[in-house]
Design an enzyme around this catalytic site. Sequence first.
Site, mmCIF file in Angstrom:
data_model
loop_
_atom_site.group_PDB
_atom_site.id
_atom_site.type_symbol
_atom_site.label_atom_id
_atom_site.label_comp_id
_atom_site.label_asym_id
_atom_site.label_seq_id
_atom_site.Cartn_x
_atom_site.Cartn_y
_atom_site.Cartn_z
ATOM 1 N N GLY A 137 -18.085 43.471 -69.509
ATOM 2 C CA GLY A 137 -17.429 42.901 -68.354
ATOM 3 C C GLY A 137 -16.331 43.741 -67.751
ATOM 4 O O GLY A 137 -15.529 43.238 -66.955
ATOM 5 N N ASP B 65 -21.025 54.667 -72.993
ATOM 6 C CA ASP B 65 -22.218 55.133 -72.267
ATOM 7 C C ASP B 65 -21.922 55.103 -70.784
ATOM 8 O O ASP B 65 -21.101 54.309 -70.313
ATOM 9 C CB ASP B 65 -23.427 54.240 -72.563
ATOM 10 C CG ASP B 65 -23.413 52.970 -71.697
ATOM 11 O OD1 ASP B 65 -24.040 52.962 -70.628
ATOM 12 O OD2 ASP B 65 -22.730 51.990 -72.083
ATOM 13 N N ASP C 204 -29.817 48.476 -73.854
ATOM 14 C CA ASP C 204 -29.112 47.421 -73.153
ATOM 15 C C ASP C 204 -30.050 46.210 -73.079
ATOM 16 O O ASP C 204 -31.265 46.365 -73.045
ATOM 17 C CB ASP C 204 -28.732 47.924 -71.758
ATOM 18 C CG ASP C 204 -27.907 46.914 -70.973
ATOM 19 O OD1 ASP C 204 -27.499 45.903 -71.555
ATOM 20 O OD2 ASP C 204 -27.690 47.153 -69.779
ATOM 21 N N CYS D 134 -23.199 77.294 -68.619
ATOM 22 C CA CYS D 134 -22.018 78.164 -68.574
ATOM 23 C C CYS D 134 -22.256 79.499 -69.266
ATOM 24 O O CYS D 134 -21.616 80.496 -68.920
ATOM 25 C CB CYS D 134 -20.833 77.446 -69.201
ATOM 26 S SG CYS D 134 -20.208 76.083 -68.188
ATOM 27 N N PHE E 240 -26.651 43.560 -67.844
ATOM 28 C CA PHE E 240 -25.972 44.200 -66.716
ATOM 29 C C PHE E 240 -26.701 43.923 -65.416
ATOM 30 O O PHE E 240 -26.078 43.775 -64.353
ATOM 31 C CB PHE E 240 -25.855 45.710 -66.944
ATOM 32 C CG PHE E 240 -25.166 46.427 -65.819
ATOM 33 C CD1 PHE E 240 -23.795 46.336 -65.653
ATOM 34 C CD2 PHE E 240 -25.882 47.194 -64.908
ATOM 35 C CE1 PHE E 240 -23.143 46.987 -64.607
ATOM 36 C CE2 PHE E 240 -25.249 47.855 -63.869
ATOM 37 C CZ PHE E 240 -23.879 47.745 -63.718
ATOM 38 N N CYS F 184 -16.793 76.718 -72.184
ATOM 39 C CA CYS F 184 -17.926 75.831 -72.475
ATOM 40 C C CYS F 184 -19.081 76.627 -73.067
ATOM 41 O O CYS F 184 -19.392 77.734 -72.622
ATOM 42 C CB CYS F 184 -18.378 75.123 -71.201
ATOM 43 S SG CYS F 184 -19.730 73.943 -71.461
ATOM 44 N N CYS G 118 -22.264 75.466 -73.172
ATOM 45 C CA CYS G 118 -23.553 74.933 -72.722
ATOM 46 C C CYS G 118 -24.424 76.052 -72.145
ATOM 47 O O CYS G 118 -23.947 77.135 -71.800
ATOM 48 C CB CYS G 118 -23.355 73.823 -71.692
ATOM 49 S SG CYS G 118 -22.941 74.387 -70.021
ATOM 50 N N HIS H 70 -24.588 70.678 -68.007
ATOM 51 C CA HIS H 70 -23.195 71.023 -68.280
ATOM 52 C C HIS H 70 -22.345 69.769 -68.442
ATOM 53 O O HIS H 70 -21.502 69.684 -69.355
ATOM 54 C CB HIS H 70 -22.608 71.884 -67.163
ATOM 55 C CG HIS H 70 -21.111 71.933 -67.206
ATOM 56 N ND1 HIS H 70 -20.412 72.707 -68.101
ATOM 57 C CD2 HIS H 70 -20.164 71.228 -66.491
ATOM 58 C CE1 HIS H 70 -19.113 72.505 -67.944
ATOM 59 N NE2 HIS H 70 -18.941 71.614 -66.982
#
Length: 391
Positions: free
Chosen positions: A218, A268, A95, A311, A99, A306, A308, A337
């Site tokens: 924006g 993001d 970035d 899990c 922001f 899931c 991951c 997760h």
Amino acid sequence: MTAATPFEFEVTHRNGRARLGTLQTPHGKVQTPLFMPVGTQGTVKGLSPQEVKDAGSQIILANTYHLMLRPGEQLVADHGGLQGFSGYQGPFLTDSGGFQVMSLGHLRKIREEGVTFKSHLDGRQIELTPERSVQVQEALGADIIMAFDECPPYPAEREYIQRSLQRTARWLERCLSAKTRPDQALFAIVQGGIHADLRDESLALTLPFHTPGFAIGGLAVGEPKEEMYPAVAYTAARLPEGKPRYLMGVGHPEDLVAGIALGVDMFDCVYPTRTGRFGYALTDNGRINLNASAARTQMAPIDAECDCYTCCNFTQAYIAHLLRAEEMLGPRLLSLHNIRYLHRLVERMREAIAAGQLDTWATTWGASYFRGTLPAWFARALDEAKQPLPG
């Protein structure tokens, strides 16, 4: 005016307005659409680089303003850039600091030359100009860097938004003039708030620069989704077909589904890790509160579907215990997760796009996630996604 770049973006499938694509970067090829976890300080909070990679992350976002203040861009450059500094060897996006022009409004002053901040760390005066933003991002070594922009808050007066988008376009030209590294792609940012005519003006000022990618800025700054998503649909439909489209700061599950349907490629947000630190888990049936008493005796994982680490190895009851005991592993497991959930969500959407079934998939997912009734804004976004592109 054309910005030279070694980056290649190819759209491989289309389904309505949604698209599948590949984006080549110096640190590897990524599949779009994609979600980027946020590593503001050069780290995704609470997780190791290997955990972030194993969860399915393709690009990590880091923040120019924060890394410029601490530890300073030169130290990062001395490590060979963000990859060497952080240990994450995949692509990075930075970035620009734009922001913070909004989020640190009480600590900054905007001028045509740039923005003067009072550091939130020690109070010293910091000046960030388009040229300085590019200089810092070049030192950080990200694959994709963002033009320095002014992100107006919501609500804001139309006149202010118009002045802001015009200044953003002038700053874009200065960013491109300051850019020296051909191995970094600089993305322009389209502003205009929720106003279609101001979005048109920003597009007219921005598109002639032919940058390698374009961001929709924006939005997700406090406006209701009923106002946000018409602006997303309007802007995405008018961005170049052959360039990646990045909706900045957006990452709730419903936002990914609606945004991808409307033709957005990149997202993001801090949402998955921040939500995890507060004890919440993301699922197709909405959020689960692991702080609640009901979770303390649940012998099942968060999500049986899931894959991951969380899990596959732990029950809700164990994670609830960790949270009550204030053990740091609890928020870490939930963050892991949640990031994997968003990556799986996008992976499933990529499969649906390839199969030409995105609308059916998204409607079914929405019925589960919203527990029966699609919100009007979500249904409208899916309907808009089926309409022909303007012009």
